[in-house]
Design a protein around this motif. Structure first.
Motif, short mmCIF file in Angstrom:
data_model
loop_
_atom_site.label_atom_id
_atom_site.label_comp_id
_atom_site.label_asym_id
_atom_site.label_seq_id
_atom_site.Cartn_x
_atom_site.Cartn_y
_atom_site.Cartn_z
N LEU A 1 0.82 -1.21 0.00
CA LEU A 1 0.00 0.00 0.00
C LEU A 1 0.86 1.26 0.00
O LEU A 1 0.41 2.32 -0.43
CB LEU A 1 -0.94 0.01 1.20
CG LEU A 1 -2.03 -1.06 1.20
CD1 LEU A 1 -2.83 -1.00 2.49
CD2 LEU A 1 -2.93 -0.92 -0.01
N ASP A 2 2.10 1.15 0.50
CA ASP A 2 2.98 2.32 0.56
C ASP A 2 4.40 1.91 0.20
O ASP A 2 5.13 1.39 1.06
CB ASP A 2 2.95 2.92 1.97
CG ASP A 2 3.72 4.23 2.05
OD1 ASP A 2 3.99 4.84 0.99
OD2 ASP A 2 4.06 4.62 3.18
N SER B 1 4.04 -3.41 -10.42
CA SER B 1 3.76 -2.09 -10.99
C SER B 1 3.10 -1.16 -9.99
O SER B 1 2.41 -1.60 -9.07
CB SER B 1 2.87 -2.25 -12.22
OG SER B 1 3.54 -3.02 -13.20
N GLU B 2 3.31 0.12 -10.22
CA GLU B 2 2.80 1.17 -9.34
C GLU B 2 1.38 1.59 -9.73
O GLU B 2 1.12 1.89 -10.89
CB GLU B 2 3.72 2.39 -9.43
CG GLU B 2 3.28 3.55 -8.57
CD GLU B 2 4.15 4.79 -8.80
OE1 GLU B 2 3.91 5.77 -8.08
OE2 GLU B 2 5.01 4.78 -9.70
N VAL B 3 0.49 1.62 -8.76
CA VAL B 3 -0.89 2.07 -8.98
C VAL B 3 -0.88 3.59 -9.07
O VAL B 3 -0.45 4.27 -8.14
CB VAL B 3 -1.83 1.61 -7.85
CG1 VAL B 3 -3.24 2.15 -8.07
CG2 VAL B 3 -1.83 0.09 -7.72
#
Length: 161
Positions: free
Chosen positions: A45-46, A134-136
């Protein structure tokens, strides 16, 4: 591992119920490309990261390896036909599909439980697959029941008694 052991492993792994997604992007000519994937999961999440994997043998693999952005569309219970179409060998899997261009011009399917736009940030070899982390960048969700895959078949949710 023998063929029978491989098949037994596949059936055993199939006992883990998964959601069903369609991963979409555009090829070098700007045409929409997509395929059904059930290997999608959250990593962090972070920062906000997801993971999924793609078979090395699929013809669309180079498209996803080369793209800068793509989308993961989490299918709803009434979208089994969508999953089947994107799992097929049809040349135009977007034919008749309800979709629109999202952030970074990635194709987003309408009517899904959730849609994610991702930056293609990291690829890693994983046996006979390539693993994407991958980055959201953007997401949306809808309060709809998901389409599930379990034991080699599509399923829906059933409330627990």
């Amino acid at each position: 591992m023998s063929h029978s052991s491989t098949q037994s492993l596949r059936r055993s792994l199939g006992m883990f119920a998964t959601g069903v997604t369609v991963v979409t992007t555009r090829d070098a000519e700007g045409e929409p490309v997509g395929l059904t994937v059930n290997s999608f999961n959250s990593v962090s999440l972070d920062p906000p990261l997801i993971v999924w994997s793609l078979s090395l043998s699929l013809p669309v693999r180079p498209v996803f390896e080369a793209c800068t952005h793509y989308a993961v569309n989490v299918l709803a219970a009434d979208q089994e036909a969508v999953s089947r179409q994107f799992a097929s060998r049809k040349p135009d899997r977007f034919a008749g599909m309800d979709w629109h261009p999202g952030e970074h011009d990635v194709p987003l399917l309408n009517g899904c439980c959730a849609n994610f736009v991702l930056r293609n940030t990291h690829m890693q070899p994983g046996g006979d697959h390539v693993v994407f982390i991958s980055e959201v960048l953007w997401f949306t969700r809808s309060e709809r029941d998901p389409l599930l895959y379990f034991g080699g078949a599509y399923r829906g949710l059933s409330p627990l008694a």
